[in-house]
Each structure stands twice: as structure tokens, then as C-alpha cells.
Design a protein around this motif. Sequence first.
Motif, PDB file in Angstrom:
ATOM      1  N   SER A 182     -23.376  11.992  -3.537  1.00  0.00           N
ATOM      2  CA  SER A 182     -24.223  11.929  -2.340  1.00  0.00           C
ATOM      3  C   SER A 182     -25.655  11.578  -2.715  1.00  0.00           C
ATOM      4  O   SER A 182     -26.316  10.784  -2.034  1.00  0.00           O
ATOM      5  N   PHE A 183     -26.124  12.167  -3.813  1.00  0.00           N
ATOM      6  CA  PHE A 183     -27.472  11.847  -4.293  1.00  0.00           C
ATOM      7  C   PHE A 183     -27.580  10.358  -4.634  1.00  0.00           C
ATOM      8  O   PHE A 183     -28.564   9.698  -4.288  1.00  0.00           O
ATOM      9  N   GLY A 184     -26.566   9.826  -5.296  1.00  0.00           N
ATOM     10  CA  GLY A 184     -26.576   8.408  -5.631  1.00  0.00           C
ATOM     11  C   GLY A 184     -26.614   7.525  -4.404  1.00  0.00           C
ATOM     12  O   GLY A 184     -27.311   6.495  -4.377  1.00  0.00           O
ATOM     13  N   SER A 185     -25.897   7.916  -3.353  1.00  0.00           N
ATOM     14  CA  SER A 185     -25.921   7.141  -2.099  1.00  0.00           C
ATOM     15  C   SER A 185     -27.296   7.193  -1.457  1.00  0.00           C
ATOM     16  O   SER A 185     -27.790   6.188  -0.930  1.00  0.00           O
ATOM     17  N   LEU A 186     -27.919   8.368  -1.496  1.00  0.00           N
ATOM     18  CA  LEU A 186     -29.266   8.512  -0.937  1.00  0.00           C
ATOM     19  C   LEU A 186     -30.246   7.586  -1.651  1.00  0.00           C
ATOM     20  O   LEU A 186     -31.031   6.877  -1.007  1.00  0.00           O
ATOM     21  N   CYS A 187     -30.203   7.580  -2.969  1.00  0.00           N
ATOM     22  CA  CYS A 187     -31.126   6.738  -3.735  1.00  0.00           C
ATOM     23  C   CYS A 187     -30.851   5.256  -3.521  1.00  0.00           C
ATOM     24  O   CYS A 187     -31.775   4.438  -3.469  1.00  0.00           O
ATOM     25  N   ALA A 188     -29.572   4.894  -3.373  1.00  0.00           N
ATOM     26  CA  ALA A 188     -29.204   3.487  -3.166  1.00  0.00           C
ATOM     27  C   ALA A 188     -29.738   2.954  -1.847  1.00  0.00           C
ATOM     28  O   ALA A 188     -29.996   1.748  -1.714  1.00  0.00           O
ATOM     29  N   SER A 189     -29.920   3.846  -0.879  1.00  0.00           N
ATOM     30  CA  SER A 189     -30.423   3.415   0.424  1.00  0.00           C
ATOM     31  C   SER A 189     -31.935   3.516   0.516  1.00  0.00           C
ATOM     32  O   SER A 189     -32.515   3.237   1.568  1.00  0.00           O
ATOM     33  N   GLY A 190     -32.585   3.891  -0.574  1.00  0.00           N
ATOM     34  CA  GLY A 190     -34.028   4.103  -0.559  1.00  0.00           C
ATOM     35  C   GLY A 190     -34.805   2.928  -1.112  1.00  0.00           C
ATOM     36  O   GLY A 190     -34.437   1.760  -0.931  1.00  0.00           O
ATOM     37  N   SER A 191     -35.874   3.233  -1.834  1.00  0.00           N
ATOM     38  CA  SER A 191     -36.798   2.218  -2.333  1.00  0.00           C
ATOM     39  C   SER A 191     -36.109   1.233  -3.273  1.00  0.00           C
ATOM     40  O   SER A 191     -35.258   1.606  -4.083  1.00  0.00           O
ATOM     41  N   GLU A 192     -36.507  -0.028  -3.173  1.00  0.00           N
ATOM     42  CA  GLU A 192     -35.929  -1.043  -4.060  1.00  0.00           C
ATOM     43  C   GLU A 192     -36.397  -0.889  -5.502  1.00  0.00           C
ATOM     44  O   GLU A 192     -35.842  -1.515  -6.406  1.00  0.00           O
ATOM     45  N   ILE A 193     -37.371  -0.015  -5.743  1.00  0.00           N
ATOM     46  CA  ILE A 193     -37.879   0.150  -7.106  1.00  0.00           C
ATOM     47  C   ILE A 193     -36.787   0.622  -8.057  1.00  0.00           C
ATOM     48  O   ILE A 193     -36.819   0.327  -9.250  1.00  0.00           O
ATOM     49  N   HIS A 194     -35.765   1.322  -7.532  1.00  0.00           N
ATOM     50  CA  HIS A 194     -34.726   1.856  -8.403  1.00  0.00           C
ATOM     51  C   HIS A 194     -33.979   0.767  -9.174  1.00  0.00           C
ATOM     52  O   HIS A 194     -33.456   1.022 -10.261  1.00  0.00           O
ATOM     53  N   ALA A 195     -33.923  -0.428  -8.628  1.00  0.00           N
ATOM     54  CA  ALA A 195     -33.226  -1.521  -9.308  1.00  0.00           C
ATOM     55  C   ALA A 195     -34.099  -2.205 -10.359  1.00  0.00           C
ATOM     56  O   ALA A 195     -33.627  -3.096 -11.068  1.00  0.00           O
ATOM     57  N   TYR A 196     -35.356  -1.765 -10.455  1.00  0.00           N
ATOM     58  CA  TYR A 196     -36.300  -2.441 -11.354  1.00  0.00           C
ATOM     59  C   TYR A 196     -36.998  -1.457 -12.289  1.00  0.00           C
ATOM     60  O   TYR A 196     -38.129  -1.678 -12.695  1.00  0.00           O
ATOM     61  N   MET A 197     -36.316  -0.364 -12.638  1.00  0.00           N
ATOM     62  CA  MET A 197     -36.922   0.657 -13.486  1.00  0.00           C
ATOM     63  C   MET A 197     -36.304   0.722 -14.872  1.00  0.00           C
ATOM     64  O   MET A 197     -36.584   1.650 -15.637  1.00  0.00           O
ATOM     65  N   SER A 198     -35.493  -0.248 -15.222  1.00  0.00           N
ATOM     66  CA  SER A 198     -34.806  -0.222 -16.513  1.00  0.00           C
ATOM     67  C   SER A 198     -35.809  -0.240 -17.663  1.00  0.00           C
ATOM     68  O   SER A 198     -36.964  -0.652 -17.528  1.00  0.00           O
ATOM     69  N   THR A 199     -35.331   0.197 -18.827  1.00  0.00           N
ATOM     70  CA  THR A 199     -36.175   0.174 -20.021  1.00  0.00           C
ATOM     71  C   THR A 199     -36.643  -1.243 -20.340  1.00  0.00           C
ATOM     72  O   THR A 199     -37.776  -1.451 -20.794  1.00  0.00           O
ATOM     73  N   ALA A 200     -35.800  -2.226 -20.097  1.00  0.00           N
ATOM     74  CA  ALA A 200     -36.182  -3.617 -20.353  1.00  0.00           C
ATOM     75  C   ALA A 200     -37.393  -4.017 -19.523  1.00  0.00           C
ATOM     76  O   ALA A 200     -38.312  -4.692 -20.015  1.00  0.00           O
ATOM     77  N   SER A 201     -37.424  -3.598 -18.247  1.00  0.00           N
ATOM     78  CA  SER A 201     -38.568  -3.926 -17.392  1.00  0.00           C
ATOM     79  C   SER A 201     -39.832  -3.232 -17.872  1.00  0.00           C
ATOM     80  O   SER A 201     -40.924  -3.816 -17.863  1.00  0.00           O
ATOM     81  N   VAL A 202     -39.706  -1.974 -18.306  1.00  0.00           N
ATOM     82  CA  VAL A 202     -40.875  -1.234 -18.779  1.00  0.00           C
ATOM     83  C   VAL A 202     -41.389  -1.830 -20.088  1.00  0.00           C
ATOM     84  O   VAL A 202     -42.599  -1.912 -20.316  1.00  0.00           O
ATOM     85  N   ALA A 203     -40.470  -2.265 -20.964  1.00  0.00           N
ATOM     86  CA  ALA A 203     -40.896  -2.921 -22.205  1.00  0.00           C
ATOM     87  C   ALA A 203     -41.676  -4.192 -21.898  1.00  0.00           C
ATOM     88  O   ALA A 203     -42.697  -4.486 -22.540  1.00  0.00           O
ATOM     89  N   ARG A 204     -41.215  -4.933 -20.899  1.00  0.00           N
ATOM     90  CA  ARG A 204     -41.951  -6.144 -20.514  1.00  0.00           C
ATOM     91  C   ARG A 204     -43.304  -5.783 -19.897  1.00  0.00           C
ATOM     92  O   ARG A 204     -44.298  -6.502 -20.100  1.00  0.00           O
ATOM     93  N   ASP A 205     -43.379  -4.658 -19.180  1.00  0.00           N
ATOM     94  CA  ASP A 205     -44.665  -4.179 -18.676  1.00  0.00           C
ATOM     95  C   ASP A 205     -45.634  -3.924 -19.829  1.00  0.00           C
ATOM     96  O   ASP A 205     -46.842  -4.193 -19.717  1.00  0.00           O
ATOM     97  N   MET A 206     -45.107  -3.411 -20.941  1.00  0.00           N
ATOM     98  CA  MET A 206     -45.989  -3.113 -22.075  1.00  0.00           C
ATOM     99  C   MET A 206     -46.548  -4.385 -22.698  1.00  0.00           C
ATOM    100  O   MET A 206     -47.676  -4.391 -23.203  1.00  0.00           O
ATOM    101  N   VAL A 207     -45.768  -5.462 -22.686  1.00  0.00           N
ATOM    102  CA  VAL A 207     -46.316  -6.746 -23.141  1.00  0.00           C
ATOM    103  C   VAL A 207     -47.520  -7.115 -22.282  1.00  0.00           C
ATOM    104  O   VAL A 207     -48.572  -7.545 -22.791  1.00  0.00           O
ATOM    105  N   GLU A 208     -47.383  -6.942 -20.978  1.00  0.00           N
ATOM    106  CA  GLU A 208     -48.483  -7.259 -20.059  1.00  0.00           C
ATOM    107  C   GLU A 208     -49.688  -6.372 -20.320  1.00  0.00           C
ATOM    108  O   GLU A 208     -50.835  -6.844 -20.312  1.00  0.00           O
ATOM    109  N   ILE A 209     -49.456  -5.086 -20.572  1.00  0.00           N
ATOM    110  CA  ILE A 209     -50.569  -4.172 -20.850  1.00  0.00           C
ATOM    111  C   ILE A 209     -51.301  -4.606 -22.112  1.00  0.00           C
ATOM    112  O   ILE A 209     -52.533  -4.642 -22.159  1.00  0.00           O
ATOM    113  N   VAL A 210     -50.546  -4.946 -23.146  1.00  0.00           N
ATOM    114  CA  VAL A 210     -51.146  -5.401 -24.404  1.00  0.00           C
ATOM    115  C   VAL A 210     -52.002  -6.650 -24.169  1.00  0.00           C
ATOM    116  O   VAL A 210     -53.123  -6.764 -24.666  1.00  0.00           O
ATOM    117  N   ASP A 211     -51.476  -7.591 -23.393  1.00  0.00           N
ATOM    118  CA  ASP A 211     -52.229  -8.818 -23.112  1.00  0.00           C
ATOM    119  C   ASP A 211     -53.493  -8.532 -22.311  1.00  0.00           C
ATOM    120  O   ASP A 211     -54.538  -9.166 -22.542  1.00  0.00           O
TER     121      ASP A 211
END
Length: 603
Positions: A182-211
Amino acid sequence: MRTATLSGLAAGLLSQYAVAETQASSPTFDWTTIKPSTSLEYTSCYSGFKCAKLSVPLDWLNNSTSVNGTSRVSLAIIALPATVNESDPSFGGTIITNPGGPGGSGVQFLLEAGEILQKSADGNKHYEILSFDPRGVAYSEPKADCFNNQFSRDYNLIELRSMGPLDSGLSVVSRQKSLFGSFGSLCASGSEIHAYMSTASVARDMVEIVDKIDELRKSNGTASTKLHARGGARRVQQREKKDVARIQYWGFSYGTLLGNSFASQFPGRVGRVLLEGVVDAPDYFAGLWSKSLQDSQADLGTFYTFCYEARSNCTLYQSSDSSAADIQHRVEALLTSLDEAPAQYVTGNSIELITRTDLINIIFSGLYQPQIYFPMVAGVLAEAMQGNFTSVYQTLGVPSASTFCPSTAPTTYTWENDALFAVGCSDAAPQTNLTSKEFVSYVGELKSQSTDFAAYWAQIRLACTGWRVRPKYRFTGPFTTPAADASNVAGKPSAPLMFLSSKYDPVTPHINAVNMAKLHPGSGVLLQNSSGHGTLYSPGKCRDAYVRKYFETGEVPATGTVCQPDCKPFQDCPEEASTIVKRGLGSAKPEWPIRRRGPLDIM
């Protein structure tokens, strides 16, 4: 049969009221006063720090240039300036740090531990220390809050508590599994940020921070001393002409997984990467969480050993004790009695049961930072043996009606579990086809590693059986880097990676550091002969010397290097009081209850 008790992860989050009180007594800053920008535009914040909001694309695989709307993410960034001016020849650049979690707040971590990190790293070189709230976390936006209603969140946690621990059998597993669905269904119907929080995305954010750090230093005219340029003026000039900005990074727990991913995805962006309290990357991305508890029982054993050695400085010690086993037997007898007959507790017009798992959760939390929390855990257990369960009850965080007036909207960062699952379950191979019977077998496998803490740890994977959101950007290896080249050759690290661990770690055993180091040519492993999660809060001058040498020169410890800590739990330690004060607790006494943390969080 285990009685119905608060689940491990729920136990951490239901103590949020104590956390909120601690945060309220800490320096405050209104993050809404900062406008997100595609460059680093700092403003003074808290006391002696600087803060900014960096706007980055929501989807790095579809890089939108829009600054408004949900196509962008706003990252909350905080930095502790170096103790020297950036134009000073001894300025060593910026060290970026992550406390783990997943879902740990970098802002809160830097407020608590920034000065500790800086003190450990500073030697001939002096560093700015920077951290950030990853996507969906704390002050970054959009938020990963699935509930956005504190009453609903707490009700959910109370439901979990009523079901009992996961080692109680198939019925409990099935009920918790359905609730997490049920919790998973609630989150799936919520903010789209959940699909963009992977470690790969955060690692790419760190490249941007460094730059953006590099860009800011160039605009300020301090580029010659910006990011980890080494070897004198000639090498600095070569770096300015040919090289891209490179990271200096110190990651803890899940932060080691983030750092390992960064180095493997972007090896040519590596200047220095120090990974402490190391996560096994293949196990994590498989979604198994099965290479964490191997040393947890040994870590628990050090609690009894240190208590016995401390004699009267440990409240559990009795003059008739002939060994640490005597103390252990009394604690185990207490736990067994609560398993058979939970303690009755009455406060005001409220009633509660205190169970074995309530005390197990306290003990497990204390294992993360023994230098700070072993004395407190001993005190709580000693009180419980005398029939006083007040301190135990405080850890339950039972909500009151006044908490939700006039609004049920959360006022502090209470959606850390949402962020944990958004990252951890998205990174992992899908777990949705795992049956309840298969999961019971999995719990049995974890209990072969840790009889006391398996039920707590198993809940992480169980939550992922209900998680439905799959990430848009996922990196699963290979986790390796080319051989380092100090001349900053494109595509190669400037220095090999350095791994650091304690001897007895409750959730990231030393063998993980050894195994991950084998995947990165030339890397080195440093072991500190201490217990606890990582070594940050266990003072060690020997450890600090190796950390400083690594950040300054890129030199890693020789194979088999072992450092001794400066002191042990329950014993006087000159560094301990100052360490606790620097954690932002406001006094030499740590807060109670022990603050909630992610399972792979150093805080």
C-alpha cells in the motif's frame, strides 16, 4: 513467539519528536529565502556556514533547460569555509561529503560534523567542506514525501508496530508485506521525483556541483588553487589548460556506494575519493542487503567487553562480575523476560507495553557510535533491570494530539524512510515477485549472520517488494576505475581510491572494504581497531594522519595498515566532549532518544 513490537525502521522514525526538539534548539535558517540558481550563489547561513540552492535537470538523460516547474530539481547546498582564504597557497580546495542513508541530510550532517571533518582533513592543506541534500531529501525540492501528512505517516508506523518483528513467522511477514505494498502504491501516485532519485542521478548531480565550484572559483580569480590541483605551479597550469574539474570526496556508509558509483561512472572526474564504512555494491544493487550484518554480533560483543573493562564507569557492571560474559548474561536474561512477558508502562493517561524488540532497537542504534552511545545504552539497560522503563518509552515517540495542531503537515524532515526506499528500492533489482514464504527463508539467512538484528535489517528488502516506481537513470556497474595517473590524464583518476573501516562495524563489515578495493587498481584500505559504524566519531590521530596524507598527496595506506583509536567507550577521552559538542548537540551530553538514522547513515 515474539510479541507485537515496533519494527526497527519505524522505531527510528517515531522518535522524530525528540529529533524535532533537537533541531529546534540548533541554529536555524530559512531556506525559502534562497532562490534556486544554475550557478552557486551563496548566502551566509546558520553560524559560519554558507548556503545555496543549485538548480539541476530533473532528468539527466533528457537535459531540460527550463528553470521553472518540475523539470528542474533544487539541491540544498551547504559549505563550511576553509580556515584560510582561498587565495592562500595552503588552500586545498573543496571536499564534498555525504553521510549516507540513503536519504541522509547533508545539511544536517555538515552542521553536526563539518568541523570534525575539517579538523581531520586539515594539515599542510586547508579545505572547504561541502555537503548537500540529495534529490527529494530534507531541504532539496521537490520533496520525496509520500504522505505529506504527519498524522497519516505516524498511523502507518503504529500499524507496523502492532504487527511485530519479521522473525515472528509467515503471518507477520505477509501482513507487513501487504502494508508496504500500500505504501508503494501511495508513493507511485505521488511526486514524480521518486523516479529520478537513483544513485546514478545523484552521482551526475555531483559532477554538476564540482563544475559549479570550479566556475565560481574562476569567476573569483582563485582558480589556481581551486579543486585539488597538486604538484606546484607547472601542474596547476597544465590542469587549467587540459583538465576538467575533479572531485575531492569523503563518503560514509551509503555515501561509499555513491562515491563508488561516481568513480566508476566518471573516473576522469576523480581527484580524491575516500570511502568510509563501505557498502558492497553488487549486493546493494541486487537488492539483497545480505552483506551488512556479518560483524554486528561481534560489535555487540565489544559493548560487553568495554563495559567490563570500564568497571564502575559502566552502570551495568557489578563488583561480582568475573568477565564480560556476566554482564551479557544479565542483559540476555532481561531480553528473555520481556519476550515472555512485556513490561507494563503507564504514563499520565497513556498505557504501553515495553518489549524485547524495543530494547534490541536501542542496543542496535548504540552500536553505530559506541564512543558516544555505549554509556547511554548501558544506563538504559541498567534502569530496565530495575523496572524503570521511562527511557525506553521515550524512544517509542508515541504521538500526542497536540503534535498535529493546527496542521498535520510535517514541520521537520520526517520523510527519510520515503527517501530511503525511493533510492534503495529504485537502485535495486525489482523485488516485487518475492513471495512471503521466500522472504521467511531470507530472514532465516540473515539470522545466521545476526540473531539479534536480522528482523530489523530484513524490513528494508521487504519494503522494496511493494515499491513500484522504477528509475529513469540506473547504473549497476561495473564498479571499477582505470589505474590512477597523477598527471591528470583524461579519463583516469588523479589518485587511487582510499577505503576506511572500523574493525567491528554493525552494518558495513570490514570485508566489504577489502572486496571493493580489489575492484579499483592501486587503492588502499585503512583499518582502525575500533567498533562502530565507520570511524568518524571514534577519535584517532593515526587515522587522521593517513586521511591528511591522502587528500594532500593522493598516497594510500600500505596493505595491512592498522590504526589504533585514541580512546575506548566508557573511558575518558579528551576528544570526545569536543566531538559531541561539534555534532550540534549544544552540550557535552548527547541527546536522548538516539536520533533516527537511515540504515546506512553515519549520523
